[in-house]
Design an enzyme around this catalytic site. Structure first.
Site, PDB file in Angstrom:
ATOM      1  N   TYR A 124       0.840  -1.202   0.000  1.00  0.00           N
ATOM      2  CA  TYR A 124       0.000   0.000   0.000  1.00  0.00           C
ATOM      3  C   TYR A 124       0.876   1.254   0.000  1.00  0.00           C
ATOM      4  O   TYR A 124       0.634   2.200  -0.770  1.00  0.00           O
ATOM      5  CB  TYR A 124      -0.921  -0.009   1.217  1.00  0.00           C
ATOM      6  N   LYS A 139       0.964   4.177  -2.948  1.00  0.00           N
ATOM      7  CA  LYS A 139       0.584   5.562  -2.664  1.00  0.00           C
ATOM      8  C   LYS A 139       1.760   6.516  -2.871  1.00  0.00           C
ATOM      9  O   LYS A 139       1.568   7.681  -3.240  1.00  0.00           O
ATOM     10  CB  LYS A 139       0.044   5.674  -1.240  1.00  0.00           C
TER      11      LYS A 139
END
Length: 247
Positions: free
Chosen positions: A182, A186
């Protein structure tokens, strides 16, 4: 709520709940007709995980109703960030039904396997899925709307980024921190707005990153993870972030 004259068309992804729903309603209040893209079409039909009995509240039907209650048009567009044809079709359907996309809000995020996996459990296939959903799908939407924005000399793109892309987690994933996959995705998405602004800002295209910080959503509550993050961060609510996006 103050409602202005119609000022254009906005496409918001992940609009069935959370920040996406809040952004759509706020943009409707600012005068936009809305294309609403997500997987969940009907409230009450989404489950936390495949085979789970836990229902995650929200659906495009309820978001569309909220937009229409303000007096704006709403188009529900089925879209899955791992299904590239559905991603590209979202723009086509929006343009055919409502008109050119003048605002794109890239809010949808991949929620499947790998998102919460420690590195030792993360497979390469899962990492590809995380990047497909969180990086390549948003970029595919940008590629579809950017030519029209450049031609018209105006347009706004908003990417929802995360502090996870630039900060070290306060704890392990599952204990109030975030996963490597993640964070990597991002971090990659976080570089899109600055570079696109350099390349196309002079053509009237505005590109922004919005980092909402910890925002407690319906999915987070259903998963029972909200309190884990509240140990380390002060939480916002989706309406706060929706107003920022509309501004």
């Amino acid at each position: 709520m103050l409602v202005w004259a119609v000022v254009g068309v906005a496409l918001v992804t992940g609009a069935s709940r959370g920040i996406g729903r809040a952004a759509a309603v706020a943009l409707a209040g600012a005068g936009f007709d809305l294309a609403l893209a997500a997987r969940t079409l009907v409230d009450g039909t989404a489950r936390l995980d495949p085979g789970s009995d836990v229902v995650v509240a929200g659906g495009l039907d309820t978001t569309a109703a909220a937009v229409e209650a303000i007096g704006r048009r709403a188009l529900a567009v089925p879209m899955d960030v791992l299904d590239r044809p559905s991603v590209e079709a979202a723009v086509t359907r929006t343009e055919e039904a409502l008109g050119p996309v003048e605002v794109l809000v890239n809010n949808a995020v991949f929620q499947g396997e790998g998102t919460l996996a420690p590195f030792v459990d993360l497979t390469e296939a899962q990492l590809h899925d995380v990047f497909e959903g969180n990086v390549f799908a948003p970029l595919a939407l940008v590629r579809r709307v950017l030519p029209g924005m450049r031609e018209r000399g105006a347009g706004t793109i908003v990417n929802l980024v995360s502090g996870a892309g630039v900060q070290d987690p306060p704890a392990r994933v599952g204990e109030g921190g975030w996963s490597l996959a993640y964070a990597m995705s991002k971090a990659a998405l976080g570089r899109v707005a600055p570079l696109l602004h350099v390349e196309h800002g002079g053509e009237g295209v505005r590109v922004f990153s919005v980092d909402p910080g910890l925002t407690v959503t319906e999915r987070m509550e259903a998963a029972g993870r909200a309190d884990l993050y509240r140990r380390h961060f002060r939480a916002a609510v989706p309406d706060d972030i929706g107003r920022v996006i509309a501004w």
